[in-house]
Design a protein around this motif. Structure first.
Motif, mmCIF file in Angstrom:
data_model
loop_
_atom_site.group_PDB
_atom_site.id
_atom_site.type_symbol
_atom_site.label_atom_id
_atom_site.label_comp_id
_atom_site.label_asym_id
_atom_site.label_seq_id
_atom_site.Cartn_x
_atom_site.Cartn_y
_atom_site.Cartn_z
ATOM 1 N N ASP A 185 14.932 0.937 29.423
ATOM 2 C CA ASP A 185 13.946 0.694 28.366
ATOM 3 C C ASP A 185 13.743 1.916 27.478
ATOM 4 N N ARG B 90 4.143 0.966 31.503
ATOM 5 C CA ARG B 90 4.920 0.141 32.426
ATOM 6 C C ARG B 90 4.847 0.782 33.806
ATOM 7 N N ARG C 3 2.017 2.090 25.575
ATOM 8 C CA ARG C 3 2.643 0.943 26.233
ATOM 9 C C ARG C 3 3.002 1.390 27.641
ATOM 10 N N ASP D 209 6.735 -5.108 38.881
ATOM 11 C CA ASP D 209 6.963 -4.621 37.514
ATOM 12 C C ASP D 209 5.872 -5.205 36.631
ATOM 13 N N GLU E 295 2.853 -3.479 22.399
ATOM 14 C CA GLU E 295 4.296 -3.327 22.559
ATOM 15 C C GLU E 295 4.884 -2.269 21.630
ATOM 16 N N THR F 199 6.246 5.194 31.270
ATOM 17 C CA THR F 199 6.589 4.419 32.470
ATOM 18 C C THR F 199 6.332 5.241 33.722
ATOM 19 N N ALA G 259 13.863 1.526 34.712
ATOM 20 C CA ALA G 259 12.949 2.174 33.769
ATOM 21 C C ALA G 259 13.711 2.803 32.618
ATOM 22 N N SER H 267 3.515 -4.488 32.787
ATOM 23 C CA SER H 267 3.332 -3.714 31.556
ATOM 24 C C SER H 267 1.982 -4.046 30.946
ATOM 25 N N LYS I 77 5.975 4.413 24.673
ATOM 26 C CA LYS I 77 6.265 3.898 26.007
ATOM 27 C C LYS I 77 6.118 5.002 27.059
#
Length: 463
Positions: free
Chosen positions: A326, A274, A272, A211, A217, A223, A323, A213, A221
């Protein structure tokens, strides 16, 4: 990199792209000896035809390469990639524009890929002076990311087990200043990843979840989840040898996620990011999961094991649940998940699944523009009943032989609810026979189109 970035030498050979419509005019511009040589060689400007024209001293003067006509039903923008295998070592340039110059240059770079880790003899290849009107740095980023992914897929499982794939992911994260967290072995149970643990616990090297990132922030987002099955025996529902021969590529989803992550981080997209990689080997030992076993999932749903060879969706379920907690704006997962997808669409056209109509249109559009093709299949709700279980909340395989790629996607859908937009890609991650820009072997599918989509949606490099 197969590009000549210094000042080109005086003997750089021009490559003329010709079609049936343009051949007469181009032939008229050639020096008389070259035109006579082409005529005596009976050169025809058919797609992929290549002819090297010598000068008076027998050296390469120029190259003719045939392309599809403008009116052709289909034009392959990667066709110029065939030149890498057709030409001897030397330095070349484009004398005129192919159908799509950027994709032609990218095809040259992708065609130059060789998996020669285990070969003593290395090949000298032709190098291209890139045209000055394209973004060469961007093409180099794409080629480097694809090379990373192809190398991972092509590496056999004795050298790319779960520990080595973890190292590859952690190394990439560190390259761009991201720190990866690893959940390993029995800690997966402590941290509530029971399905990842169940699939990988029978192997010599323990299962794990990587994991990491990257990026601000407060940025949107995005992912990525990639299936990382380093080898798939099928478990107790063991595959035949014919079905196991390519199972080193069953971590192609993780390789795809890492390739796309490389694109994003190297080009500094303002998001961001991830990346979640559930990494296992589906092996056989006394602790292997069994058909009819029932396991909890991170989501809280109980899962009956209908088939131990349907393991990829199990590890993805726990990773997708994490995932989803978030609530990212975009969630993409990549997996070499079903033979049903290959039966339906073949190796070159991965299906994708999403309920976001706007995103679906974008994915198809960017796939076409990037020569990174995909095809949408439906999350057909009535087929949910095909994965019902009499003893658990859901079966990982069901009992029907129908719609296997769709039911796998429907299984995954149960583990996503907070994410704004989720898309599942059922990729093959392999080119069975060489094509322009796509050597035989491991392949990165859908990553380039998604990079183009993300760059278009969120902008280019952060300031």
């Amino acid at each position: 990199m197969p590009f000549f970035d210094s000042s080109p030498p005086a003997d750089t050979a021009p490559i003329y792209f010709v079609t049936r419509e343009t051949w007469t005019d181009i032939a008229a511009e050639l020096p008389a000896p070259a035109a006579h040589f082409a005529k005596s060689s009976k050169f025809e400007p058919t797609p992929g035809a290549c002819l090297i024209l010598p000068d008076a001293d027998g050296r390469i003067a120029s190259v003719l390469f045939g392309l599809e006509a403008q009116s052709a039903h289909h034009r392959d923008p990667f066709l110029p990639g065939k030149l890498v295998a057709a030409l001897p070592a030397g330095v070349y340039r484009f004398a005129n524009a192919p159908h799509d110059t950027s994709l032609a240059v990218l095809a040259w770079a992708l065609a130059a890929y060789r998996f020669d880790r285990y070969k003593k003899k290395k090949q000298n290849q032709p190098r291209l002076v890139p045209p000055g009107d394209i973004d060469v740095a961007r093409i180099k980023t794409l080629a480097a990311g694809v090379t990373l992914g192809r190398d991972l897929i092509n590496t056999p499982a004795n050298d790319l087990g779960p520990d080595a794939l973890e190292v590859a992911a952690v190394t990439l994260a560190a390259q761009f200043g991201a720190e990866a967290a690893i959940t390993l072995g029995d800690d997966l149970l402590k941290e509530n990843f029971p399905l990842i643990h169940a699939v990988g616990r029978a192997a010599e090297k323990p299962p794990r979840l990587v994991d990491f990132s990257w990026g601000p922030e407060d940025a949107p987002k995005v992912t990525l989840v990639g299936k990382g099955v380093c080898f798939d025996t099928g478990g107790l529902d063991i595959k035949p040898s014919s079905g196991m021969i390519l199972m080193k590529k069953d971590m192609g989803g993780a390789a795809t996620a890492l390739a796309l992550a490389h694109f994003i981080m190297d080009r500094g997209l303002p998001i961001r990011l991830r990346v979640l990689l559930p990494i296992v080997e589906n092996a056989i030992s006394a602790s292997a999961m069994r058909p009819s076993d029932i396991y909890p999932s991170r989501k809280g749903l109980s899962v009956e094991i209908g088939n131990t060879d349907a393991e990829g969706r199990l590890i993805l379920a726990d990773a997708l649940t994490l995932a989803d907690e978030d609530a990212p704006e975009l969630l993409f997962d990549f997996a070499t998940l079903t033979g049903a997808a290959r039966a339906a669409l073949g190796p070159d056209l991965p299906p994708f699944y999403t309920e976001d109509e706007t995103l679906a249109v974008e994915i198809a559009k960017f796939g076409h523009a990037a020569n990174d093709p995909v095809w949408r299949l439906p999350l057909w709700a009535p087929y949910d009943k095909l994965i019902d279980s009499k003893t658990a909340d859901v079966s990982n395989s069901g009992t029907s032989g129908f719609a296997g790629s769709i039911t796998a996607a429907l299984f995954l859908k149960r583990f996503v609810e907070k994410t704004k937009s989720w898309t599942h890609f059922d990729i093959y991650a392999w080119t069975p026979s060489a094509k322009p820009g796509r050597p035989e072997g491991g392949e990165i599918q859908v990553a380039r189109l998604l990079f183009d989509l993300l760059e278009s949606r969120y902008g280019a490099r952060a300031s």
